[in-house]
Design an enzyme around this catalytic site. Structure first.
Site, PDB file in Angstrom:
ATOM      1  N   TYR A 186      11.312   4.847  67.860  1.00 48.27           N
ATOM      2  CA  TYR A 186      10.381   4.192  66.916  1.00 48.27           C
ATOM      3  C   TYR A 186       9.442   3.254  67.660  1.00 48.27           C
ATOM      4  O   TYR A 186       8.253   3.169  67.362  1.00 48.27           O
ATOM      5  CB  TYR A 186      11.152   3.414  65.831  1.00 48.27           C
ATOM      6  CG  TYR A 186      11.629   4.301  64.700  1.00 48.27           C
ATOM      7  CD1 TYR A 186      10.933   4.365  63.498  1.00 48.27           C
ATOM      8  CD2 TYR A 186      12.758   5.087  64.852  1.00 48.27           C
ATOM      9  CE1 TYR A 186      11.357   5.193  62.468  1.00 48.27           C
ATOM     10  CE2 TYR A 186      13.193   5.913  63.829  1.00 48.27           C
ATOM     11  CZ  TYR A 186      12.487   5.965  62.636  1.00 48.27           C
ATOM     12  OH  TYR A 186      12.904   6.788  61.630  1.00 48.27           O
ATOM     13  N   CYS A 214      15.276  10.464  57.083  1.00 48.71           N
ATOM     14  CA  CYS A 214      15.635   9.218  57.777  1.00 48.71           C
ATOM     15  C   CYS A 214      16.948   9.355  58.563  1.00 48.71           C
ATOM     16  O   CYS A 214      17.971   9.730  57.994  1.00 48.71           O
ATOM     17  CB  CYS A 214      15.763   8.124  56.709  1.00 48.71           C
ATOM     18  SG  CYS A 214      16.680   6.668  57.214  1.00 48.71           S
TER      19      CYS A 214
HETATM   20  N1  LIG Z   1      19.258  -1.466  58.238  1.00 47.51           N
HETATM   21  C1  LIG Z   1      18.918  -0.172  57.960  1.00 47.51           C
HETATM   22  C2  LIG Z   1      17.604   0.307  58.507  1.00 47.51           C
HETATM   23  C3  LIG Z   1      17.258   1.650  57.922  1.00 47.51           C
HETATM   24  C4  LIG Z   1      15.772   1.970  57.996  1.00 47.51           C
HETATM   25  O1  LIG Z   1      15.023   1.413  58.812  1.00 47.51           O
HETATM   26  N2  LIG Z   1      15.338   2.923  57.152  1.00 47.51           N
HETATM   27  C5  LIG Z   1      13.943   3.283  57.110  1.00 47.51           C
HETATM   28  C6  LIG Z   1      13.781   4.790  56.907  1.00 47.51           C
HETATM   29  S1  LIG Z   1      14.240   5.730  58.325  1.00 47.51           S
HETATM   30  C7  LIG Z   1      13.301   2.653  55.900  1.00 47.51           C
HETATM   31  O2  LIG Z   1      13.875   2.651  54.829  1.00 47.51           O
HETATM   32  N3  LIG Z   1      12.079   2.159  56.052  1.00 47.51           N
HETATM   33  C8  LIG Z   1      11.327   1.614  54.964  1.00 47.51           C
HETATM   34  C9  LIG Z   1      10.731   0.282  55.301  1.00 47.51           C
HETATM   35  O3  LIG Z   1      11.022  -0.251  56.381  1.00 47.51           O
HETATM   36  O4  LIG Z   1       9.998  -0.219  54.467  1.00 47.51           O
HETATM   37  C10 LIG Z   1      20.081   0.738  58.298  1.00 47.51           C
HETATM   38  O5  LIG Z   1      20.378   1.050  59.455  1.00 47.51           O
HETATM   39  O6  LIG Z   1      20.704   1.127  57.350  1.00 47.51           O
END
Ligand SMILES: N[C@@H](CCC(=O)N[C@@H](CS)C(=O)NCC(=O)O)C(=O)O
Length: 309
Positions: free
Chosen positions: A179, A56
């Site tokens: 994305y 990630c």
């Molecule tokens: N607000 C978060 C967003 C992070 C994010 O989107 N992480 C993704 C992985 S790259 C995630 O955990 N996705 C799981 C989901 O959306 O269920 C940040 O920037 O820390």
């Protein structure tokens, strides 16, 4: 994808796709790190942990800030990943106390708020003393690590607004736009996202004319965030997410910039191309139904070309 609704895991709920368009959800938890935690962060052992995924990019920024801030021996890293059974799972082992109480990332969210509704995302800064998430915002976690450190200054006072504005621009124009391109279920939305990605890359390529990093000679948060996206570009965004117009290696300055950061020994250790490929290709549901993992492109990450200065 699944998410928590009123504290219960719902495997079919998903608020990120709206009429075929990818929309990143805002965090439902408060994310800023208060002064008391900041004071304790670098002085307290076995209390704070960063839960992160090696695939990630948002986690990657936080891991890099942790390492650069010299917090490696104070804030343990708990890796999450593997097949998404109920969202992210915790990988075996890791430093978190009472580890066996937690199989899934969403359990940290419900430990913090029993009725939590929202996505369970990495990275997470976890306070094991109070069994609660301090922050699930990579931006706030990076700023907190930065603020505790005397070795780095990723948001220098004199440049604060400019660094934050460029970081936001990189998020909108590149890190989130890849994305949008990759997840789009509509041609027009895909085209728009890809135009945005390459317009931003063209701008950043111009900006690096005659300078090492985005604001000159020192690394800022904007560089760290940009690196986390660019290091994944040719491996997964140019292929799996169909950002096919050009590759990172076709942009001489951005390619030099990314290699320069990659070759910092502490940062190199944070890059795991196998996890990146696995994380994107395997865990993307109907986007890659047979789970075939694309090969790593042949890229010479150790090349010193253009880096002698
Ligand atoms: N607000 C978060 C967003 C992070 C994010 O989107 N992480 C993704 C992985 S790259 C995630 O955990 N996705 C799981 C989901 O959306 O269920 C940040 O920037 O820390």
């Amino acid at each position: 994808m699944g998410m928590l609704i009123d504290g219960k895991w719902d495997a079919s709920a998903d608020r990120t796709m709206v009429s075929g368009t990818y929309r990143r959800e805002q965090s439902a938890l408060p994310t800023s790190v208060d002064d008391q935690i900041l004071a304790e962060l670098s002085n307290t052992q076995n209390r704070f942990f960063l839960i992160a995924s090696a695939s990630c990019p948002w986690s990657h920024g936080a891991v890099i800030a942790l390492v650069l801030a010299g917090l490696k021996h104070t804030v343990g890293i708990q890796w999450a990943g593997g097949p998404r059974r109920e969202g992210y799972g915790l990988l075996p082992g890791g430093p978190i106390p009472n580890r066996s109480d937690y199989q899934h990332l969403h359990q940290f969210y419900t430990a913090t708020d029993a009725n939590y509704t929202g996505r369970s995302t990495v990275p997470v800064l976890w306070d094991a003393h109070h069994c609660r998430i301090v922050s699930n915002s990579s931006a706030d976690i990076i700023s907190a690590f930065d603020a505790t450190s005397s070795t780095i200054d990723l948001r220098p006072a004199g440049l604060l607004d400019k660094v934050d504005a460029l970081t936001q621009h990189i998020f909108d124009g590149l890190s989130n736009a890849v994305y949008r391109a990759g997840k789009s279920q509509k041609q027009a939305e895909y085209e728009d996202a890809v135009d945005t990605v390459f317009r931003t890359l063209d701008e950043l390529e111009d900006r690096l004319n005659g300078q090492t990093f985005l604001f000159g000679d020192s690394l800022t948060q904007a560089d760290v965030r940009l690196f986390a996206t660019l290091v994944r570009f040719d491996t997964v965004y140019a292929t799996h997410f169909r950002c096919t117009r050009k590759r990172l290696v076709d942009y001489p300055r951005l390619w030099r910039f990314t290699r320069r950061i990659f070759q910092i020994p502490d940062i190199r250790q944070t890059v795991d191309f196998d996890e990146i490929r696995y994380g994107y290709y395997i865990n993307d549901g109907d986007h890659n139904p047979h789970g075939i993992i694309g090969q790593q492109p042949q890229i010479d990450w150790d090349s010193r070309e253009g880096l002698s200065d």
